[in-house]
Enzyme design. Structure first.
Site, short mmCIF file in Angstrom:
data_model
loop_
_atom_site.label_atom_id
_atom_site.label_comp_id
_atom_site.label_asym_id
_atom_site.label_seq_id
_atom_site.Cartn_x
_atom_site.Cartn_y
_atom_site.Cartn_z
N GLY A 25 4.74 3.34 -4.18
CA GLY A 25 3.46 3.51 -3.12
C GLY A 25 2.10 3.50 -4.07
N CYS A 26 1.02 2.97 -3.40
CA CYS A 26 -0.42 3.09 -3.92
C CYS A 26 -0.52 4.68 -4.35
CB CYS A 26 -1.22 2.55 -3.20
SG CYS A 26 -1.29 3.20 -1.50
N TYR A 27 -0.40 5.58 -3.27
CA TYR A 27 -0.69 6.87 -3.62
C TYR A 27 0.03 7.59 -4.74
CZ TYR A 27 -3.86 7.19 0.57
OH TYR A 27 -4.78 7.17 1.27
#
Length: 334
Positions: A153-155
């Site tokens: 995921g991005c985070y």
């Protein structure tokens, strides 16, 4: 030439993937697909994204027959909903494709995780066990052998890239959990219209406090507890993560610098700051993760920045593909 297919090509991440793959010298972009219920079915890609007119004019085909779609394809990118990826990834894999899944469906090798955080029962435990977590700078050797790569995921990408070098060198006092405050642009919520991500409605606010599904992903792959609070900002794209940590007694600034240099001196998509910390404008539209830090006594503040659609999604997926097939890691990305 690798024959590639992007499923979920009408979304923001799918669009970035299509653009990267179209200009990749060792890739043939064979098709762009959307849900059979999509309102974009039958449109040309460049109708949705006119900046690619004359560059990517392929039609958006409906995904109605997965085995047929897989026929003759080497590589599939799934920019799809978690449950959709869960269901269709095995069909592509059984057809001989290498699958890069940008959803959360294969990121954590624990079936109970999906019931709790994603709201569905994971029925593909065999493939889940074989999936390789695609944090590119840390998993290259496993990616080279993998058939199913679960792109982080991005985070979790920016959080792990910022913290892992220090955890690996045992420099942090983990009894004091690292505190990650990260702000993302509204594109992280996807292209589908919603009042919650309407630009006129968005201010600056935390969300998913103590229950965001990226929290357990970060904890699982870091191997240590953290406090993670995501925020939605009133800008289009990018993530800025400010991470507060406590150092072990006696750890110096030089040791921190050395840990980052050791981890990333040969990693072309990580940019380290000798002085100061990154701003969001340094990474928007680029495939980098920029990292800087400030230390005072035992207190450390790390700032990591990335484009959520690129290093946080599409660019990392293509980076993983480059590693998997032995191409230059930055091929088509720079």
């Amino acid at each position: 030439m690798l024959k590639t297919l992007v499923v979920g090509a009408s979304g923001y991440t799918g669009a970035e993937l299509a653009a990267y793959l179209q200009r990749h010298p060792y890739v043939h972009l064979s098709g762009l697909m959307v849900s059979s219920q999509s309102l974009d079915e039958g449109k040309r890609f460049s109708e949705l994204y006119p900046q690619y007119k004359g560059l990517v004019d392929l039609p958006l085909q409906p995904m109605t027959d997965v085995p047929k779609a897989a026929n003759g394809i080497d590589v599939v990118f799934l920019a799809t909903d978690h449950k959709v990826s869960h269901d269709i990834a095995p069909i592509f894999l059984e057809s001989g494709c290498i699958v890069f899944d940008l959803s959360g469906a294969y990121r954590v090798q624990n079936t109970q995780f999906y019931e709790k955080y994603y709201g569905f029962e994971h029925k593909n435990s065999e493939w889940l066990e074989q999936a390789v977590y695609g944090l590119a700078e840390w998993q290259a050797e496993k990616i080279k052998q993998a058939r199913l790569i679960a792109v982080p995921g991005c985070y979790p990408t920016v959080s792990q890239l910022s913290l892992k070098p220090l955890l690996e060198q045992n420099l942090l006092d983990t009894e004091h959990w690292p505190v990650i405050n990260a702000v993302s642009g509204v594109s992280g919520a996807g292209r589908k219209a919603s009042i919650t991500n309407s630009f006129c409605e968005v201010s600056l606010q935390p969300y998913g406090v103590f229950n965001h599904r990226h929290h357990p992903e970060i904890v699982t792959h870091l191997g240590t507890d953290v406090i993670f609070t995501p925020h939605l900002g009133n800008f289009a794209r990018g993530i800025l993560a400010t991470i507060t940590c406590k150092l072990k007694s006696g750890v110096t600034e030089e040791q921190i610098k050395a840990a980052y240099q050791q981890a990333y001196h040969d990693k072309p998509l990580i940019r380290l700051y000798d002085k100061g910390v990154p701003a969001l404008k340094a990474v928007v539209g680029l495939p980098f993760c920029d990292i800087g830090f400030v230390v005072q006594g035992q207190h450390l503040v790390i700032v990591g920045a990335e484009d959520n659609l690129l290093k946080g999604a599409a660019a990392q997926a293509v980076q993983c593909m480059n590693i998997r097939f032995g191409y230059e890691e930055t091929q088509a990305l720079l």
